[in-house]
Design a protein around this motif. Structure first.
Motif, PDB file in Angstrom:
ATOM      1  N   MET A 135     -47.975 -32.152 -32.429  1.00  0.00           N
ATOM      2  CA  MET A 135     -48.736 -32.232 -31.182  1.00  0.00           C
ATOM      3  C   MET A 135     -49.748 -33.370 -31.216  1.00  0.00           C
ATOM      4  O   MET A 135     -50.073 -33.964 -30.195  1.00  0.00           O
ATOM      5  CB  MET A 135     -49.455 -30.901 -30.923  1.00  0.00           C
ATOM      6  N   ALA A 136     -50.265 -33.689 -32.380  1.00  0.00           N
ATOM      7  CA  ALA A 136     -51.266 -34.738 -32.459  1.00  0.00           C
ATOM      8  C   ALA A 136     -50.640 -36.126 -32.444  1.00  0.00           C
ATOM      9  O   ALA A 136     -51.259 -37.091 -31.995  1.00  0.00           O
ATOM     10  CB  ALA A 136     -52.096 -34.567 -33.727  1.00  0.00           C
ATOM     11  N   THR A 157     -58.910 -35.718 -29.685  1.00  0.00           N
ATOM     12  CA  THR A 157     -59.486 -35.265 -30.956  1.00  0.00           C
ATOM     13  C   THR A 157     -58.613 -34.166 -31.536  1.00  0.00           C
ATOM     14  O   THR A 157     -57.783 -33.579 -30.836  1.00  0.00           O
ATOM     15  CB  THR A 157     -60.907 -34.700 -30.762  1.00  0.00           C
ATOM     16  N   TRP A 158     -58.803 -33.904 -32.832  1.00  0.00           N
ATOM     17  CA  TRP A 158     -58.043 -32.842 -33.485  1.00  0.00           C
ATOM     18  C   TRP A 158     -58.359 -31.495 -32.836  1.00  0.00           C
ATOM     19  O   TRP A 158     -57.523 -30.612 -32.760  1.00  0.00           O
ATOM     20  CB  TRP A 158     -58.365 -32.800 -34.976  1.00  0.00           C
ATOM     21  N   LYS A 169     -62.018 -37.751 -33.759  1.00  0.00           N
ATOM     22  CA  LYS A 169     -60.935 -38.518 -33.136  1.00  0.00           C
ATOM     23  C   LYS A 169     -59.679 -38.481 -34.000  1.00  0.00           C
ATOM     24  O   LYS A 169     -59.766 -38.522 -35.229  1.00  0.00           O
ATOM     25  CB  LYS A 169     -61.412 -39.967 -32.983  1.00  0.00           C
ATOM     26  N   ILE A 170     -58.506 -38.418 -33.349  1.00  0.00           N
ATOM     27  CA  ILE A 170     -57.255 -38.481 -34.102  1.00  0.00           C
ATOM     28  C   ILE A 170     -57.029 -39.931 -34.508  1.00  0.00           C
ATOM     29  O   ILE A 170     -56.941 -40.814 -33.654  1.00  0.00           O
ATOM     30  CB  ILE A 170     -56.070 -37.986 -33.250  1.00  0.00           C
ATOM     31  N   ALA A 223     -53.710 -43.810 -31.780  1.00  0.00           N
ATOM     32  CA  ALA A 223     -53.987 -42.645 -32.619  1.00  0.00           C
ATOM     33  C   ALA A 223     -53.277 -42.784 -33.962  1.00  0.00           C
ATOM     34  O   ALA A 223     -53.778 -42.371 -34.993  1.00  0.00           O
ATOM     35  CB  ALA A 223     -53.543 -41.373 -31.923  1.00  0.00           C
ATOM     36  N   TRP A 224     -52.090 -43.391 -33.927  1.00  0.00           N
ATOM     37  CA  TRP A 224     -51.349 -43.680 -35.162  1.00  0.00           C
ATOM     38  C   TRP A 224     -51.430 -45.176 -35.391  1.00  0.00           C
ATOM     39  O   TRP A 224     -51.198 -45.975 -34.477  1.00  0.00           O
ATOM     40  CB  TRP A 224     -49.898 -43.236 -35.026  1.00  0.00           C
ATOM     41  N   ILE A 225     -51.774 -45.566 -36.609  1.00  0.00           N
ATOM     42  CA  ILE A 225     -51.881 -46.983 -36.914  1.00  0.00           C
ATOM     43  C   ILE A 225     -50.910 -47.315 -38.036  1.00  0.00           C
ATOM     44  O   ILE A 225     -50.980 -46.718 -39.119  1.00  0.00           O
ATOM     45  CB  ILE A 225     -53.322 -47.338 -37.340  1.00  0.00           C
TER      46      ILE A 225
END
Lengths: 349, 434
Positions: A135-136, A157-158, A169-170, A223-225
């Motif tokens: 979900m995140a 955010t989580w 923050k995610i 959110a994903w790097i």
């Protein structure tokens, strides 16, 4: 200047005399494949070179897919003898192998590798479930407000994902799409997480392809790097940013236990013991594959397999465990060892 | 800095002409603009220098400790029962080291505890003992005091890269091991000394045994192949294109293509090398020969362009003078033009070689990104090169490889600086200006 020309000519002649091109013989083992298995394979190669009096094998880090491509290209000294893999060989790869005359392959399962989500020790330990991870991080999720369709991931955010999680923050640093670790993460965490959602589970039954697309697409809104292939770099970034979470192999957590901690996934923290007992959900088996046709013509292959399957190497107390390899359970280790030393062949399609 | 040169409007001239008024009004603004521009330029330079200084400070501060290696003093009892003339090569020297550790800490009994104790020293400690015994076989039966390399985890603690006073659960080394280290330190049995291994051995999975000699040798052979091939070909191509070739559409096309090739990403040359040298000619993979060939393709355009530029810089009067006293075209070029242009060509070549020395991407494709322990002895042995070694170490999990990476970068930088200094020296020594 004239003297310079003489020197250059001499160099040319020297070089020409030095280079008798001869690819007809090879007296060392040639290994290719996964960068995850690379540290273990190289350690064994080095010990093997010291202990047996053969030349030290050459180990190329090409990635699992790239390794099989080279491995399956044919039989002969210019082709590799052994291919390392962080997943089992695919049917399509076996077919390529067979087409090119590589029909006798021995599969050796060597142990497990855990994929961890870790953060800085300055922050509390995360308690995640695979559903939380999905979900995140998925780029599209079923509407959390109860609507029917898929929506673009709205979570910032989580805490938005799961009220039990911290209000930060995610921000997840992980491997890029070219990495085998990323593939494994998608399969073990994202796909399994997606299956915990009823609507996606139904989707898998009706349209497998669409399901894969949902489960395997990661957010691209920051959110994903993608943090590059270098896991040490991710560790460094986690230290400077306690809110960030990193995704990488267990051995990097093991080496940096003074700085970072692994998140518990489905209630289990990643430790040597939990991964070995297969309680920790994000773990995958590691393999190497031997080309049996080369046994006999390339010296040392049986001895290399023997060294790898020695308890002092891959056992729970062995030197590979020190490098972060998680050993197979005792019974399985014994049976794999016997099959490997007897060069038991993999059945071909 | 400069005062406006007309400042006398109030003193003598009662009504200055219109032009002077306009000039004076704008003068201040123009000076300000110049000042701004100078400041901007200066700040750009300072910015660049600051980044450079930051990089150097970072690399040196991380890397200098790798030139030191933690050593442990052990008293080795060379037991004639274990080592005798028959098994000098194969004897269990590591076992001797383990026994000497047990003697130092007789209170250690449990199996797990013993394992931790043995892990104080490197798995290469036995090799040190073996060497000592092979040098002098009269040592058999005696007790020798030997400094052996410590394990990488111990090394990190002694060098202060790992905090000792963290809680035990957050350290890789347990309290027990730390206690042993402190005991050894108080007995003067631990020291750090110059790390010879780093310069004398090939790659290893154990950071304390890893060295750069293999990669340096690989780089040497690769660059030698590149130099031997690209310099003569590059100079000949530049000479022909500049001095002999007719100027027509074809030579224009060639010139455009050479300039384009100089800008092609280096990985493309790697792919070309894979297809041509490995698949078609069947040359040995991972060898300096193939690496050198690929890098030759990459550096040739640079050398040709530099060569042509330095040929163009030779004044036509030199050629005319030679031709007018009856020299042939070839004599004029080889006796007069080439010697004058050569320093410039050499500078271009050295800079091209510097680029080739720092290159990894094309070598990835021809299999030079590999774990190779044995030091290459020729052009067809499998080898790796310095930048690839840096890349491989940077990707290793062991903490001690962080400093090794920085140290290898320092060595590579030293080579690059030396090559560039050579280029500058050659230019100053031989260059002639007209």
């Amino acid at each position: 200047m004239k003297r310079f020309f003489y020197a250059m000519t001499a160099l040319c002649i020297l070089a020409a005399a030095q280079a008798p091109v001869n690819a007809s013989a090879r007296d060392y083992i040639y290994i290719v494949g996964s960068s995850t298995v690379y540290p273990f394979s190289t350690t064994v190669a080095e010990q093997f070179g010291k202990a047996y009096g053969f030349k030290t094998p050459k180990v190329e880090s090409t990635g699992t897919g790239g390794g099989f491509k080279l491995f399956c290209a044919g039989v002969g000294v210019e082709h590799p003898d052994i291919s390392n893999a962080s997943r089992a060989i695919k049917k399509s790869e076996l077919e390529t192998c067979a087409q090119n005359g590589v029909k006798e392959i021995v599969e050796v399962k060597i142990g497990f590798d855990g994929i961890v989500l870790a953060n800085s020790k300055k922050a509390p330990v995360m308690q995640l479930s695979r559903k939380d991870i999905f979900m995140a991080l998925a780029s599209e999720i079923p509407d959390p407000k109860g609507g029917a369709g898929m929506v673009k991931n709205p979570f910032k955010t989580w805490k938005d994902v799961n009220p039990a999680l911290p209000d930060v923050k995610i921000e997840v640093l992980g491997p890029p799409p070219t990495s085998g670790t990323r593939d494994a993460f998608l399969e073990l965490a994202m796909e399994e997480g997606a299956l915990e959602i009823a609507s996606l589970k139904d989707l898998k039954k009706t349209d497998e392809k669409a399901f894969k697309k949902v489960a395997h697409s990661i957010r691209e809104d920051g959110a994903w790097i993608d943090a590059g292939e270098n896991d040490n770099l991710i560790v460094q970034k986690l230290l400077t940013n306690p809110n960030a979470v990193g995704v990488f192999g267990f051995s990097f957590l093991d080496q940096n236990t003074d700085k970072i901690q692994g998140a518990a996934v489905n209630g289990t923290t990643p430790t040597f013991e939990t991964i070995a007992a297969q309680k920790y959900p994000l773990s995958r088996p590691l393999f190497f594959y031997v080309k049996k046709a080369h046994v006999g013509s390339i010296p040392g292959i049986p001895e290399f397999v023997k060294e790898f399957t020695e308890d002092k190497a891959w056992g729970p107390q062995g030197y590979l465990a020190d490098k972060g390899l998680i050993p197979l359970p005792d019974a399985e280790r014994a049976s794999v060892r016997d099959a490997a030393r007897a060069m038991k062949l993999l059945s071909m399609p | 800095m400069n005062k406006p040169f007309v400042t006398t409007s109030s003193s003598g001239v009662s009504s200055p002409s219109r032009t002077v008024t306009i000039v004076q009004a704008s003068l201040h603004k123009r000076y300000r603009a110049e000042k701004r521009f100078r400041l901007l330029g200066l700040s750009a330079v300072i910015c660049g220098l600051a980044f450079l200084a930051f990089m150097f400070v970072d690399i040196i501060s991380k890397g200098y400790t790798a030139f030191l290696q933690t050593m442990v003093l052990v008293d080795i009892d060379v037991d004639p029962g274990e080592v005798h003339v028959g098994n000098l090569d194969q004897a269990d020297y590591q076992g001797l080291v383990k026994k000497s550790l047990e003697k130092l800490f007789p209170e250690v009994t449990g199996r797990q505890e013993k394992r931790e104790l043995y892990a104080l020293v490197s798995s290469g400690a036995g090799t040190v003992v073996r060497q000592r015994v092979l040098e002098d076989t009269s040592m058999i039966g005696k007790t020798i005091a030997l400094w052996v390399p410590a394990n990488d985890d111990v090394d990190m603690v002694v060098k202060g890269h790992v905090e000792r006073n963290l809680p035990e659960s957050e350290r890789r080394l347990g309290d027990r091991t730390l206690g042993w280290i402190e005991a050894l330190e108080s007995q003067g049995r631990i020291t750090t000394r110059w790390n010879k291994t780093f310069f004398k051995s090939g790659d290893s999975r154990e950071p304390e045994l890893a060295g750069i000699l293999g990669a340096t040798a690989g780089s040497f052979y690769t660059i030698l192949v590149t130099l031997v091939l690209s310099f003569p070909i590059g100079v000949a191509a530049a000479l022909y294109l500049e001095e002999f070739a007719p100027k027509n559409r074809w030579t224009d096309l060639i010139e455009v293509n050479i300039n384009n090739l100089a800008a092609v990403p280096s990985i493309v040359f790697g792919l070309l090398g894979l297809a041509v040298f490995l698949s078609f000619f069947g040359l040995p993979r991972s060898s300096p020969l193939v690496g050198g060939l690929v890098l030759t393709l990459m550096t040739l355009p640079t050398i040709i362009i530099a060569g042509r530029a330095s040929l163009q810089a030779v004044p036509p009067s030199i050629r005319d003078a030679a031709l007018s006293v009856g020299a042939s075209r070839m004599q004029a070029v080889f006796h007069h033009v080439l010697p004058l242009a050569l320093p410039g060509m050499l500078t271009g070549t050295i800079i091209g070689m510097g680029r080739a020395l720092g290159e990894t991407a094309p070598l990835l494709m021809v299999g030079m990104v590999a774990f190779i322990v044995d030091i290459p002895r020729g052009f067809t042995d499998p080898a790796t090169v310095l930048p690839v070694q840096i890349y491989l170490w940077a990707d290793s999990a062991e903490r001690a490889f962080v400093e090794k990476t920085s140290a290898a970068i320092l060595v590579l930088l030293a080579f690059l600086i030396a090559m560039n200094a050579a280029a500058v020296y050659l230019r100053n020594r031989f260059e002639r200006r007209w």
